[in-house]
Design a protein around this motif. Structure first.
Motif, PDB file in Angstrom:
ATOM      1  N   ARG A 181      67.757  39.957  64.807  1.00  0.00           N
ATOM      2  CA  ARG A 181      68.165  38.614  65.206  1.00  0.00           C
ATOM      3  C   ARG A 181      68.106  37.641  64.035  1.00  0.00           C
ATOM      4  N   ASP A 182      67.042  37.723  63.235  1.00  0.00           N
ATOM      5  CA  ASP A 182      66.913  36.817  62.096  1.00  0.00           C
ATOM      6  C   ASP A 182      68.067  37.007  61.122  1.00  0.00           C
ATOM      7  N   ALA A 183      68.447  38.267  60.885  1.00  0.00           N
ATOM      8  CA  ALA A 183      69.558  38.537  59.971  1.00  0.00           C
ATOM      9  C   ALA A 183      70.867  37.992  60.524  1.00  0.00           C
ATOM     10  N   LEU A 184      71.084  38.171  61.813  1.00  0.00           N
ATOM     11  CA  LEU A 184      72.307  37.670  62.429  1.00  0.00           C
ATOM     12  C   LEU A 184      72.354  36.148  62.372  1.00  0.00           C
ATOM     13  N   LEU A 185      71.240  35.506  62.588  1.00  0.00           N
ATOM     14  CA  LEU A 185      71.202  34.052  62.520  1.00  0.00           C
ATOM     15  C   LEU A 185      71.509  33.567  61.111  1.00  0.00           C
ATOM     16  N   PRO A 192      67.208  30.039  58.826  1.00  0.00           N
ATOM     17  CA  PRO A 192      66.196  30.951  59.379  1.00  0.00           C
ATOM     18  C   PRO A 192      65.949  30.674  60.848  1.00  0.00           C
ATOM     19  N   ALA A 193      65.391  31.640  61.510  1.00  0.00           N
ATOM     20  CA  ALA A 193      65.072  31.478  62.925  1.00  0.00           C
ATOM     21  C   ALA A 193      63.895  30.542  63.106  1.00  0.00           C
ATOM     22  N   THR A 194      63.913  29.805  64.196  1.00  0.00           N
ATOM     23  CA  THR A 194      62.777  28.980  64.584  1.00  0.00           C
ATOM     24  C   THR A 194      61.984  29.736  65.646  1.00  0.00           C
ATOM     25  N   PRO A 195      60.741  29.312  65.915  1.00  0.00           N
ATOM     26  CA  PRO A 195      59.969  29.999  66.965  1.00  0.00           C
ATOM     27  C   PRO A 195      60.723  30.006  68.297  1.00  0.00           C
ATOM     28  N   PHE A 196      60.731  31.146  68.953  1.00  0.00           N
ATOM     29  CA  PHE A 196      61.391  31.316  70.256  1.00  0.00           C
ATOM     30  C   PHE A 196      62.907  31.098  70.159  1.00  0.00           C
ATOM     31  N   GLU A 197      63.476  31.383  68.987  1.00  0.00           N
ATOM     32  CA  GLU A 197      64.916  31.242  68.795  1.00  0.00           C
ATOM     33  C   GLU A 197      65.670  32.164  69.743  1.00  0.00           C
ATOM     34  N   ARG A 198      66.656  31.602  70.472  1.00  0.00           N
ATOM     35  CA  ARG A 198      67.413  32.410  71.429  1.00  0.00           C
ATOM     36  C   ARG A 198      68.921  32.284  71.256  1.00  0.00           C
ATOM     37  N   SER A 199      69.356  31.584  70.231  1.00  0.00           N
ATOM     38  CA  SER A 199      70.790  31.332  70.101  1.00  0.00           C
ATOM     39  C   SER A 199      71.590  32.619  69.938  1.00  0.00           C
ATOM     40  N   ILE A 200      71.071  33.586  69.177  1.00  0.00           N
ATOM     41  CA  ILE A 200      71.800  34.837  68.988  1.00  0.00           C
ATOM     42  C   ILE A 200      71.900  35.605  70.298  1.00  0.00           C
ATOM     43  N   ASP A 201      70.816  35.636  71.067  1.00  0.00           N
ATOM     44  CA  ASP A 201      70.851  36.337  72.362  1.00  0.00           C
ATOM     45  C   ASP A 201      71.899  35.716  73.289  1.00  0.00           C
ATOM     46  N   ILE A 202      72.014  34.396  73.249  1.00  0.00           N
ATOM     47  CA  ILE A 202      72.995  33.708  74.089  1.00  0.00           C
ATOM     48  C   ILE A 202      74.409  34.077  73.663  1.00  0.00           C
ATOM     49  N   LEU A 203      74.663  34.093  72.354  1.00  0.00           N
ATOM     50  CA  LEU A 203      75.993  34.447  71.857  1.00  0.00           C
ATOM     51  C   LEU A 203      76.331  35.901  72.177  1.00  0.00           C
ATOM     52  N   LEU A 220      79.690  48.450  73.478  1.00  0.00           N
ATOM     53  CA  LEU A 220      80.105  48.033  72.145  1.00  0.00           C
ATOM     54  C   LEU A 220      78.979  47.357  71.368  1.00  0.00           C
ATOM     55  N   ILE A 221      78.222  46.493  72.042  1.00  0.00           N
ATOM     56  CA  ILE A 221      77.097  45.815  71.397  1.00  0.00           C
ATOM     57  C   ILE A 221      75.820  46.277  72.086  1.00  0.00           C
ATOM     58  N   LYS A 222      75.110  47.190  71.444  1.00  0.00           N
ATOM     59  CA  LYS A 222      73.906  47.777  72.019  1.00  0.00           C
ATOM     60  C   LYS A 222      72.663  46.997  71.592  1.00  0.00           C
ATOM     61  N   THR A 223      71.745  46.860  72.517  1.00  0.00           N
ATOM     62  CA  THR A 223      70.446  46.288  72.191  1.00  0.00           C
ATOM     63  C   THR A 223      69.514  47.404  71.716  1.00  0.00           C
ATOM     64  N   ILE A 224      68.927  47.210  70.544  1.00  0.00           N
ATOM     65  CA  ILE A 224      67.983  48.183  70.000  1.00  0.00           C
ATOM     66  C   ILE A 224      66.579  47.605  70.136  1.00  0.00           C
ATOM     67  N   ARG A 225      65.792  48.224  70.953  1.00  0.00           N
ATOM     68  CA  ARG A 225      64.462  47.701  71.240  1.00  0.00           C
ATOM     69  C   ARG A 225      63.648  47.536  69.963  1.00  0.00           C
ATOM     70  N   SER A 226      63.074  46.356  69.789  1.00  0.00           N
ATOM     71  CA  SER A 226      62.267  46.002  68.610  1.00  0.00           C
ATOM     72  C   SER A 226      63.062  46.065  67.316  1.00  0.00           C
ATOM     73  N   GLY A 227      64.384  46.108  67.443  1.00  0.00           N
ATOM     74  CA  GLY A 227      65.194  46.186  66.236  1.00  0.00           C
ATOM     75  C   GLY A 227      66.229  45.093  66.119  1.00  0.00           C
ATOM     76  N   GLY A 228      66.980  44.879  67.172  1.00  0.00           N
ATOM     77  CA  GLY A 228      68.055  43.886  67.142  1.00  0.00           C
ATOM     78  C   GLY A 228      69.256  44.371  67.910  1.00  0.00           C
ATOM     79  N   TYR A 229      70.416  44.347  67.258  1.00  0.00           N
ATOM     80  CA  TYR A 229      71.659  44.736  67.920  1.00  0.00           C
ATOM     81  C   TYR A 229      72.460  45.674  67.027  1.00  0.00           C
ATOM     82  N   LEU A 230      73.212  46.560  67.680  1.00  0.00           N
ATOM     83  CA  LEU A 230      74.027  47.550  66.977  1.00  0.00           C
ATOM     84  C   LEU A 230      75.460  47.482  67.502  1.00  0.00           C
ATOM     85  N   PHE A 231      76.429  47.308  66.588  1.00  0.00           N
ATOM     86  CA  PHE A 231      77.841  47.323  66.950  1.00  0.00           C
ATOM     87  C   PHE A 231      78.326  48.756  66.798  1.00  0.00           C
TER      88      PHE A 231
END
Length: 238
Positions: A181-185, A192-203, A220-231
């Motif tokens: 998430r931080d990389a995507l942001l 950088p991400a702020t505490p409790f940042e949720r903008s990427i999850d919303i997008l 197409l867009i998989k959630t990777i637990r404790s990792g982020g997202y995978l296209f």
């Protein structure tokens, strides 16, 4: 990014409006100001703008409503200003289509940095050869970076906000990689991400509603637990 970018500031607090306009002008930008949605509409009809700085709490039509209809009728990027501390208000602003948000009180220098970041993402400035506009094809979809359009497998244009487009382009440029998430942001919003940042999850949620057959079971867009997202799809650059 062009030094003569024209910014429309929609803010009913005259002191804040004047401060922001002066600071942006000192840094090479042209500015216009509006006190409410009605005045904003009149100014937009008479001029050409590159970005809107939009306050959430306005007299008459509020910033949420204005943001929603702007995203339906224009492709102007929007940075929303909010004096409310609740995360839900920022989340709603992003869901309405805002490209970024900034809480009050804020440092004008930070607002300038965010404006520049959004304008760079929208195609201003000098790009690296590997970042030149083009088209990306994946799973029957086409993302055209020249005209910032997304078309589905039936060649029908699908409306996306600027923030959604930028996120999908980042995925298309990095298929098969787990992106935190931080990389995507950082890649999409340049901050950088702020505490409790949720903008990427919303997008991500908004994109899934538009490109996935079953948004609740995304392929197409998989959630990777404790990792982020995978296209996941193969991407061809055209």
């Amino acid at each position: 990014m062009s030094a003569s970018a024209h910014i429309l500031i929609v803010e009913d607090d005259r002191e804040i409006s004047t401060l922001v306009a002066r600071y942006l002008a000192q840094n090479g930008m042209r500015t216009s100001t509006a006190r409410d949605g009605r005045e904003m509409d009149r100014i937009l009809r008479d001029g050409r703008f590159d970005l809107i700085v939009l306050d959430l709490n306005l007299p008459g039509e509020d910033g949420f409503s204005i943001c929603r209809r702007l995203c339906l009728t224009t492709q102007l990027p929007i940075i929303m200003l909010t004096a409310r501390s609740e995360d839900i208000d920022r989340i709603i602003g992003l869901e309405m289509g805002a490209d970024d948000y900034l809480g009050k009180p804020f440092n004008p220098r930070e607002l300038l940095a965010r404006i520049r970041a959004v304008l760079r993402r929208r195609g201003g400035g000098q790009a690296d050869p590997d970042e030149l506009p083009g088209s990306f094809a994946f799973a029957g979809w086409t993302l055209n970076a020249n005209n910032r359009e997304l078309t589905n497998p039936d060649n029908v244009r699908v409306a996306v906000t600027g923030a959604e487009f930028d996120l999908l382009r980042v995925f298309c440029e990095r298929p098969g990689r787990v992106l935190a998430r931080d990389a995507l942001l950082d890649l999409t919003q340049g901050r950088p991400a702020t505490p409790f940042e949720r903008s990427i999850d919303i997008l991500i949620s908004r994109l899934r509603q538009k490109i996935e057959r079953e948004p609740r079971e995304p392929e197409l867009i998989k959630t990777i637990r404790s990792g982020g997202y995978l296209f996941t799809p193969a991407v061809a650059r055209q």
